[in-house]
Scaffold this motif. Sequence first.
Motif, PDB file in Angstrom:
ATOM      1  N   ASN A 111      59.679  20.048  16.099  1.00  0.00           N
ATOM      2  CA  ASN A 111      60.149  21.103  17.662  1.00  0.00           C
ATOM      3  C   ASN A 111      60.111  22.155  17.688  1.00  0.00           C
ATOM      4  OD1 ASN A 111      62.267  20.148  15.981  1.00  0.00           O
ATOM      5  ND2 ASN A 111      63.357  20.959  18.004  1.00  0.00           N
ATOM      6  N   TYR A 112      60.046  23.103  15.990  1.00  0.00           N
ATOM      7  CA  TYR A 112      60.564  24.444  16.277  1.00  0.00           C
ATOM      8  C   TYR A 112      59.556  24.939  16.011  1.00  0.00           C
ATOM      9  CZ  TYR A 112      65.355  24.215  14.875  1.00  0.00           C
ATOM     10  OH  TYR A 112      66.772  23.999  14.678  1.00  0.00           O
ATOM     11  N   LEU A 113      58.634  24.784  15.654  1.00  0.00           N
ATOM     12  CA  LEU A 113      57.171  25.299  15.381  1.00  0.00           C
ATOM     13  C   LEU A 113      56.162  24.998  16.886  1.00  0.00           C
ATOM     14  CD1 LEU A 113      54.519  26.715  14.324  1.00  0.00           C
ATOM     15  CD2 LEU A 113      53.805  24.159  14.200  1.00  0.00           C
ATOM     16  N   GLU A 119      61.191  39.395  10.315  1.00  0.00           N
ATOM     17  CA  GLU A 119      58.992  39.673   9.020  1.00  0.00           C
ATOM     18  C   GLU A 119      58.743  38.525   8.809  1.00  0.00           C
ATOM     19  OE1 GLU A 119      61.498  41.685   8.888  1.00  0.00           O
ATOM     20  OE2 GLU A 119      61.185  43.671   9.935  1.00  0.00           O
ATOM     21  N   ASP A 120      59.447  37.658   8.322  1.00  0.00           N
ATOM     22  CA  ASP A 120      59.312  36.762   7.359  1.00  0.00           C
ATOM     23  C   ASP A 120      59.382  35.534   8.687  1.00  0.00           C
ATOM     24  OD1 ASP A 120      59.135  37.718   4.529  1.00  0.00           O
ATOM     25  OD2 ASP A 120      61.871  36.955   4.897  1.00  0.00           O
ATOM     26  N   ILE A 121      60.411  35.158   9.362  1.00  0.00           N
ATOM     27  CA  ILE A 121      60.194  34.358  10.487  1.00  0.00           C
ATOM     28  C   ILE A 121      58.405  34.578  11.132  1.00  0.00           C
ATOM     29  CG2 ILE A 121      60.999  33.483  12.663  1.00  0.00           C
ATOM     30  CD1 ILE A 121      63.940  34.652  11.960  1.00  0.00           C
ATOM     31  N   GLU A 122      58.311  35.736  11.139  1.00  0.00           N
ATOM     32  CA  GLU A 122      56.921  36.111  12.702  1.00  0.00           C
ATOM     33  C   GLU A 122      55.541  34.959  11.188  1.00  0.00           C
ATOM     34  OE1 GLU A 122      56.922  40.154  13.935  1.00  0.00           O
ATOM     35  OE2 GLU A 122      58.156  39.989  14.812  1.00  0.00           O
ATOM     36  N   MET A 154      55.429  33.544   9.151  1.00  0.00           N
ATOM     37  CA  MET A 154      55.713  32.249   9.155  1.00  0.00           C
ATOM     38  C   MET A 154      55.322  30.770   9.792  1.00  0.00           C
ATOM     39  SD  MET A 154      58.825  29.518   8.059  1.00  0.00           S
ATOM     40  CE  MET A 154      59.691  29.296  10.081  1.00  0.00           C
ATOM     41  N   PHE A 155      55.594  30.998  11.029  1.00  0.00           N
ATOM     42  CA  PHE A 155      55.151  31.129  12.359  1.00  0.00           C
ATOM     43  C   PHE A 155      53.368  31.124  13.096  1.00  0.00           C
ATOM     44  CE2 PHE A 155      59.878  30.194  13.273  1.00  0.00           C
ATOM     45  CZ  PHE A 155      59.399  28.875  13.735  1.00  0.00           C
ATOM     46  N   GLN A 156      53.092  32.648  12.171  1.00  0.00           N
ATOM     47  CA  GLN A 156      52.039  32.858  12.495  1.00  0.00           C
ATOM     48  C   GLN A 156      50.907  32.180  11.166  1.00  0.00           C
ATOM     49  OE1 GLN A 156      51.917  36.955  12.020  1.00  0.00           O
ATOM     50  NE2 GLN A 156      52.908  37.506  13.428  1.00  0.00           N
ATOM     51  N   ALA A 157      51.594  31.634   9.908  1.00  0.00           N
ATOM     52  CA  ALA A 157      50.551  30.918   8.819  1.00  0.00           C
ATOM     53  C   ALA A 157      50.395  29.610   9.372  1.00  0.00           C
ATOM     54  CB  ALA A 157      51.187  31.365   7.460  1.00  0.00           C
ATOM     55  N   ALA A 158      51.459  29.405  10.194  1.00  0.00           N
ATOM     56  CA  ALA A 158      51.836  28.494  10.713  1.00  0.00           C
ATOM     57  C   ALA A 158      50.788  27.704  11.560  1.00  0.00           C
ATOM     58  CB  ALA A 158      53.173  27.177  10.775  1.00  0.00           C
ATOM     59  N   TYR A 159      50.731  28.546  12.587  1.00  0.00           N
ATOM     60  CA  TYR A 159      49.900  28.392  13.858  1.00  0.00           C
ATOM     61  C   TYR A 159      47.876  28.311  13.245  1.00  0.00           C
ATOM     62  CZ  TYR A 159      46.490  30.195  17.188  1.00  0.00           C
ATOM     63  OH  TYR A 159      45.324  30.429  17.649  1.00  0.00           O
ATOM     64  N   VAL A 160      47.970  29.250  12.243  1.00  0.00           N
ATOM     65  CA  VAL A 160      46.529  29.187  11.325  1.00  0.00           C
ATOM     66  C   VAL A 160      46.334  28.188  11.151  1.00  0.00           C
ATOM     67  CG1 VAL A 160      45.620  30.459   9.749  1.00  0.00           C
ATOM     68  CG2 VAL A 160      46.203  31.806  11.924  1.00  0.00           C
ATOM     69  N   VAL A 161      46.970  27.077   9.826  1.00  0.00           N
ATOM     70  CA  VAL A 161      46.562  25.938  10.089  1.00  0.00           C
ATOM     71  C   VAL A 161      46.798  25.154  10.873  1.00  0.00           C
ATOM     72  CG1 VAL A 161      47.474  24.566   8.269  1.00  0.00           C
ATOM     73  CG2 VAL A 161      48.816  27.001   7.386  1.00  0.00           C
ATOM     74  N   VAL A 162      47.915  24.695  12.130  1.00  0.00           N
ATOM     75  CA  VAL A 162      47.697  24.069  12.534  1.00  0.00           C
ATOM     76  C   VAL A 162      46.127  23.989  13.404  1.00  0.00           C
ATOM     77  CG1 VAL A 162      47.860  23.215  14.993  1.00  0.00           C
ATOM     78  CG2 VAL A 162      49.889  23.716  13.017  1.00  0.00           C
ATOM     79  N   ALA A 173      43.635  36.946  19.446  1.00  0.00           N
ATOM     80  CA  ALA A 173      44.003  38.653  19.882  1.00  0.00           C
ATOM     81  C   ALA A 173      45.366  39.190  19.791  1.00  0.00           C
ATOM     82  CB  ALA A 173      43.316  39.002  20.754  1.00  0.00           C
ATOM     83  N   HIS A 174      46.067  37.738  20.468  1.00  0.00           N
ATOM     84  CA  HIS A 174      47.443  38.490  20.175  1.00  0.00           C
ATOM     85  C   HIS A 174      48.747  37.628  19.325  1.00  0.00           C
ATOM     86  CE1 HIS A 174      46.951  39.811  23.852  1.00  0.00           C
ATOM     87  NE2 HIS A 174      46.156  39.027  24.212  1.00  0.00           N
ATOM     88  N   LEU A 175      47.885  37.305  18.134  1.00  0.00           N
ATOM     89  CA  LEU A 175      48.414  36.485  16.931  1.00  0.00           C
ATOM     90  C   LEU A 175      49.346  37.002  16.681  1.00  0.00           C
ATOM     91  CD1 LEU A 175      49.016  34.173  14.796  1.00  0.00           C
ATOM     92  CD2 LEU A 175      47.307  35.229  13.874  1.00  0.00           C
ATOM     93  N   ASP A 176      49.687  38.529  16.327  1.00  0.00           N
ATOM     94  CA  ASP A 176      50.806  39.176  15.679  1.00  0.00           C
ATOM     95  C   ASP A 176      52.270  39.482  16.425  1.00  0.00           C
ATOM     96  OD1 ASP A 176      49.588  40.617  18.001  1.00  0.00           O
ATOM     97  OD2 ASP A 176      50.243  42.802  17.234  1.00  0.00           O
ATOM     98  N   ARG A 177      52.140  38.870  18.044  1.00  0.00           N
ATOM     99  CA  ARG A 177      52.956  38.731  18.559  1.00  0.00           C
ATOM    100  C   ARG A 177      53.619  37.114  18.438  1.00  0.00           C
ATOM    101  NH1 ARG A 177      51.721  40.267  24.175  1.00  0.00           N
ATOM    102  NH2 ARG A 177      50.743  42.585  24.329  1.00  0.00           N
ATOM    103  N   LEU A 178      53.285  35.784  17.649  1.00  0.00           N
ATOM    104  CA  LEU A 178      53.867  34.661  17.319  1.00  0.00           C
ATOM    105  C   LEU A 178      54.778  35.196  16.459  1.00  0.00           C
ATOM    106  CD1 LEU A 178      54.137  31.955  17.491  1.00  0.00           C
ATOM    107  CD2 LEU A 178      52.430  31.618  15.822  1.00  0.00           C
ATOM    108  N   GLY A 179      55.986  34.636  17.241  1.00  0.00           N
ATOM    109  CA  GLY A 179      57.717  34.865  16.194  1.00  0.00           C
ATOM    110  C   GLY A 179      58.177  35.461  16.693  1.00  0.00           C
ATOM    111  N   ALA A 180      57.975  36.468  17.244  1.00  0.00           N
ATOM    112  CA  ALA A 180      58.617  37.719  17.398  1.00  0.00           C
ATOM    113  C   ALA A 180      59.566  37.486  17.847  1.00  0.00           C
ATOM    114  CB  ALA A 180      58.094  38.692  18.280  1.00  0.00           C
ATOM    115  N   GLY A 181      61.022  38.061  17.771  1.00  0.00           N
ATOM    116  CA  GLY A 181      61.938  37.055  18.452  1.00  0.00           C
ATOM    117  C   GLY A 181      62.746  35.903  19.062  1.00  0.00           C
ATOM    118  N   PHE A 182      61.949  35.407  17.739  1.00  0.00           N
ATOM    119  CA  PHE A 182      62.629  33.510  18.109  1.00  0.00           C
ATOM    120  C   PHE A 182      63.090  33.792  16.506  1.00  0.00           C
ATOM    121  CE2 PHE A 182      61.780  29.806  16.511  1.00  0.00           C
ATOM    122  CZ  PHE A 182      61.972  29.297  17.260  1.00  0.00           C
TER     123      PHE A 182
END
Length: 842
Positions: free
Chosen positions: A597-599, A497-500, A502-510, A480-489
């Motif tokens: 480790n970044y993920l 926007e690209d950083i966010e 990327m990390f959101q896609a990586a989370y979905v795959v994991v 429910a808070h997926l849109d916050r993943l990567g914000a400010g990282f």
Amino acid sequence: MSTAISLGTVLPGPQRRELGAWWAWLEQHVAHDWRPAEWDPEGWLFTGDIDSSDTSIWKCTTLACTVTVKSPAGHCRGCTKALRVSDLDLETFSATHRPVISNYGRAESICEVRRGREQCPRTVGSLGLCRSHYSLWHKHVAKDPTLLLEVWARTVPEPLPQLPSCLVLRCGEQQISPAAELCAYHYRRWQRHCRDTKIPESSARERTAWADGQSPYLNGHQFSLRHLAPGLRLEILYAVQEREARCGMVDPSVTRWIADSFDPGAESWLSFDHESLVARYKHLNVLSQLRQWDRDIRLKFDEFCGVDPVDKMKLDLVAIGLKSTLSRTGRRTVNRVVDLHQITQPWLRQILVEWIRAARPEGGEFSDTFRAIQLVSPALACRPSGGADPALLQLADMDAAVDAIRIARRRDGELYGAKFRRDLLTKFFGLLDFGRGIGLMDAVAGGFGRQITHRIPDEDVDEDEVGKAIPESVIRQLDAHLDRLGAGFAYGGYAREDIEAMFQAAYVVVRDTGRRPGEVCKLPVDCLKVDGAEFDLLWDNHKARRFRRRLPVASQTVAAIRVWQERRAQMDIPDVCQRYLFPAITGNSGNRHLASNYLSQAIRQWVDAIPDLHAEAADTDGSPLPFDRTLIYTYAFRHSYAQRHADAGVKIDVLRDLMDHRSIQTTMGYYKVTQKRKREAIKTMRLAVIDRTGAPAPMSSNTAYEARSVAVPFGNCIEPSNVKAGGGSCRIRFQCAGCGFYRPDPSYLPPIEDHIRSLKADREVAQAMDADEFVLRNLNDQIDAFQNVVAVVRDVLKSLPADERERIEDASRVLRKTRAAEGIEGRVLLPLTVIQREEPVA
């Protein structure tokens, strides 16, 4: 940063003669053709290519600004201030702002005196005029105070010829006057020098000598070593080249800061105490580079003196050539020093040193071996002999050494895992075996050896603690808070926007695939393969060295990957990262892909920022308890994947293949059925037991239920002799549906249905074999009987209220999972049809 390093901190250094030989030797090890497009060896001037990924400097992201900055996505100081007071968004500001460029130190403007198309080429001194015209203007305005400067500049003076360049090598600026011979920037510095040293400004000889040791005016992408003593600048150049060879990067700003800090009288880096240098800085980048320079220069001096780095009490892992397991090439980007003073027994220290010299182990193997010795050495030191004399060592000393490893704990006070402690013990004994092999333990008594009791037992596993899966309810809250993943990282120079994304896609795959974090980070960019109407994920199992594996993936996972692939195609990604789905932070990173480790850090930052995460349990008031966020980490999603499939009733062998394990035992460690859940499931199911005709036959207790299901695959059995024999004394060969002692329940529906299919297959075979009618009749009767059992059980379930039916179905899933685990752990199920006996020997 500008404070010069005082000569008062000089330590007794090498003798002058030795320094001369050292500099001559070092010059042969410096690359004089280094970076020919950027390094000027004659002027000792480095002018970095702003567009090069090998230079740690970038242009301000304001389109019209030419100032260099330290961040690939940053603004210079002037543009940052202008952005704060503007009402523009970042993108619009960067595209439209026109900064006012300060020319401090650089006289880029030329005199405003003009005749037709001809303009005076001399650099501006004041009021838009060169020094000669400014002096002439003062004479005219003194005679006529009403005279306007603009009118005078267009009508009275004539343009003058251009002056020669500044005396300082590679400066390039015009002299401000023939008498000064220096540009405006260097003339101001010359005046300051004259005031400090009490020498006349007009001394041409002093001015020429001073200019010979000066650097030109430097921009952010430049540094100069010309102003340093010949030996010191040679040492610094070597250190810069070594750091670039190791890290692939040159940082002009930091290099300039450090080089400008030295007093002009400093002759050699070796004459300074490392700590006195470090104490003058607080900036982490400067400190890091300073320490690396000091290490590289002193290690090179050791090589010049013939000192073997392995013979030193402080081992530098880079110097002794130990490869890193964390980089693709094995090159160490971070130096680590190991202090051998921690090992108080000389004989043990000598064995370790000789092992390093002979084996040249990788970093991981060395770390584990050294950790074992760190534990053993203090234990031996506490023995009566202190462990220093190998001839006095006894069995009790070995017991103490093994005990030290047996009780080894982490920094948080928890015991290391049994496997890790066994590995440490193996490393310790392996080191002793090496010492014996090369004759370093000839004086050690035979009692100081490994005994059968020197082992570390397996840990007792608390069944309620097995498994680390994140509950599905918590995962839904995270989603429910997926849109916050990567914000400010912060991640390299990529757009926010690209950083966010990327990390959101990586989370979905994991989350959806259960692959290890490192396997997700290393996915190729073309990781999706079409298999008919379905998609497979193409991935590599690096841990087991099994590559090009395929995993069926859901449509929502495919959609997330494709959205990221489309966005990724529009990004400016370094060439070395092009083959990976998730690119590295920079093209110079040790990895060519997103590091795990970044993920993990991005997910940790995201989880900690979510306002509320509720556990499945509630407090006494019925309010949900907060979920322990420390249980949410990247690898836990692999456990969640296994738990999700196990709860859905996926067979253990199928789940093993999905997890890509060789052993089913390994797979079973990824999900759990706690004793509490098992007891609750049995309590529910024992009341739902029926007989073969459908009449209720509840069990009197949980114990009775478990005891009567020892080895009957299709339900419970209450026939006394069979129960007493553990299920191995069935007189009718497990034709359960026709037995009066048979007690099925809803948890056995899947195996009963599987058995019906097996019986039907047997019937087809029997018909093809032209079997006798009684064989076919027996099979038909069994099929009908078991089908009747299935129908009766389903009718019972349909007649129950929805909430009770849901409880029974949940209990059925728990019990089926438990039986699958027990069956794998040694329980042998008896044959389901006719027992095949061996033929008698003739």
